[in-house]
Design an enzyme around this catalytic site. Structure first.
Site, mmCIF file in Angstrom:
data_model
loop_
_atom_site.group_PDB
_atom_site.id
_atom_site.type_symbol
_atom_site.label_atom_id
_atom_site.label_comp_id
_atom_site.label_asym_id
_atom_site.label_seq_id
_atom_site.Cartn_x
_atom_site.Cartn_y
_atom_site.Cartn_z
ATOM 1 C CE LYS A 1 -12.361 -6.490 -1.888
ATOM 2 N NZ LYS A 1 -12.605 -5.216 -1.203
ATOM 3 N NE ARG B 1 -14.364 -4.562 6.448
ATOM 4 C CZ ARG B 1 -13.472 -3.833 5.777
ATOM 5 N NH1 ARG B 1 -13.811 -3.175 4.703
ATOM 6 N NH2 ARG B 1 -12.234 -3.763 6.198
ATOM 7 N NE ARG C 1 -1.465 -8.950 -1.571
ATOM 8 C CZ ARG C 1 -2.692 -8.547 -1.244
ATOM 9 N NH1 ARG C 1 -3.548 -8.222 -2.184
ATOM 10 N NH2 ARG C 1 -3.068 -8.469 0.011
ATOM 11 N NE ARG D 1 -0.667 -6.033 2.044
ATOM 12 C CZ ARG D 1 -1.938 -5.694 1.895
ATOM 13 N NH1 ARG D 1 -2.365 -5.155 0.770
ATOM 14 N NH2 ARG D 1 -2.807 -5.897 2.872
ATOM 15 N NE ARG E 1 -5.423 -9.723 5.213
ATOM 16 C CZ ARG E 1 -4.560 -9.619 4.203
ATOM 17 N NH1 ARG E 1 -3.362 -10.173 4.292
ATOM 18 N NH2 ARG E 1 -4.892 -8.970 3.123
HETATM 19 P P1 AMP Z 1 -9.516 -1.922 4.398
HETATM 20 O O1 AMP Z 1 -8.604 -1.047 3.602
HETATM 21 O O2 AMP Z 1 -10.859 -2.117 3.734
HETATM 22 O O3 AMP Z 1 -8.891 -3.225 4.809
HETATM 23 O O4 AMP Z 1 -9.843 -1.133 5.742
HETATM 24 C C1 AMP Z 1 -8.822 -0.756 6.635
HETATM 25 C C2 AMP Z 1 -9.421 -0.505 8.002
HETATM 26 O O5 AMP Z 1 -10.394 0.532 7.907
HETATM 27 C C3 AMP Z 1 -10.176 -1.690 8.576
HETATM 28 O O6 AMP Z 1 -9.308 -2.552 9.282
HETATM 29 C C4 AMP Z 1 -11.147 -1.005 9.504
HETATM 30 O O7 AMP Z 1 -10.501 -0.576 10.694
HETATM 31 C C5 AMP Z 1 -11.513 0.233 8.735
HETATM 32 N N1 AMP Z 1 -12.696 0.029 7.868
HETATM 33 C C6 AMP Z 1 -12.735 -0.029 6.502
HETATM 34 N N2 AMP Z 1 -13.991 -0.174 6.058
HETATM 35 C C7 AMP Z 1 -14.784 -0.214 7.160
HETATM 36 C C8 AMP Z 1 -16.182 -0.359 7.365
HETATM 37 N N3 AMP Z 1 -17.035 -0.510 6.340
HETATM 38 N N4 AMP Z 1 -16.632 -0.339 8.641
HETATM 39 C C9 AMP Z 1 -15.797 -0.188 9.685
HETATM 40 N N5 AMP Z 1 -14.464 -0.064 9.559
HETATM 41 C C10 AMP Z 1 -13.952 -0.070 8.305
#
Ligand code: AMP
Length: 196
Positions: free
Chosen positions: A13, A88, A127, A129, A140
């Site tokens: 992505k 989300r 990766r 990580r 996940r």
């Molecule tokens: P990501 O980098 O997209 O994996 O986001 C990291 C963290 O940010 C997630 O684990 C959530 O805690 C928060 N987060 C990101 N996008 C959202 C969203 N659309 N709604 C709520 N929490 C979010």
């Protein structure tokens, strides 16, 4: 154009979002990046979001929705944006619809990068990580599926969903994305042909 980009972790992505924002000249709005920035800056939203992010929980919808609603009013979003990581859940999706409807600029497309689980697992394992251990990867992927499936259906019913075959080289995948968007443009907004 206003586009939502979805796909499981490891689907590629990030690479495709980068190419697409450059090609369409619209900003890439990664909700995770926006939140991490807010935490660094210790804004009100950042202080609220921090404990949720530390636990791996979604931050409360009203915090996230407000951040996005404010962000799309900035000048660089005059001709659209690419959403990545947002929405989300259904509530966020509906809030985004309302915010865009208020501007008179509805969503143009929702892209989902479709990659078989086996390939995603292999890519993530490569990766290295700390959250890329097999059992964590499976978790996940499962949470992506649980959270996202209802959203895909929500957008499919409105003729917005484009499923993109995410296998093959990044160039090949990007070609498919551009082809899908071009086909939608030719077919016109809301056209049955665009629904594939
Ligand atoms: P990501 O980098 O997209 O994996 O986001 C990291 C963290 O940010 C997630 O684990 C959530 O805690 C928060 N987060 C990101 N996008 C959202 C969203 N659309 N709604 C709520 N929490 C979010």
């Amino acid at each position: 154009m206003w586009i939502i980009f979805m796909g499981p972790p490891g689907a590629g992505k990030g690479t495709q979002c980068e190419r697409l924002t450059r090609s369409l000249h619209i900003p890439h709005l990664s909700s995770g990046d926006m939140l991490r920035q807010a935490v660094v800056e210790q804004t009100g939203a950042g202080r609220l979001a921090e404990p949720y992010m530390a636990r791996g929980d979604l931050v409360p919808d009203q915090v996230m929705v407000k951040l996005i609603a404010e962000r799309i009013e900035r000048r660089d979003c005059a001709s659209g944006a690419l959403f990545d990581g947002f929405p989300r859940n259904r509530h966020q999706a509906e809030a985004l619809d309302q915010a865009l409807a208020a501007r008179g600029t509805p969503l143009d497309a929702v892209l989902e990068l479709d990659v078989p689980d086996g390939i995603v697992m292999a890519r993530l394992a490569g990766r290295g990580r700390s959250d890329d251990r097999p059992e964590i990867i499976a978790q996940r992927l499962e949470s992506y599926r649980r959270q996202t499936r209802p959203l895909l259906e929500y957008y499919r019913q409105r003729g917005l969903l484009e499923i993109i075959d995410g296998t093959g080289t990044p160039d090949k995948v990007f070609e498919r994305i551009l082809a899908a968007l071009a086909a939608r443009r030719r077919a016109g907004p809301g056209s049955e042909i665009a629904r594939g």
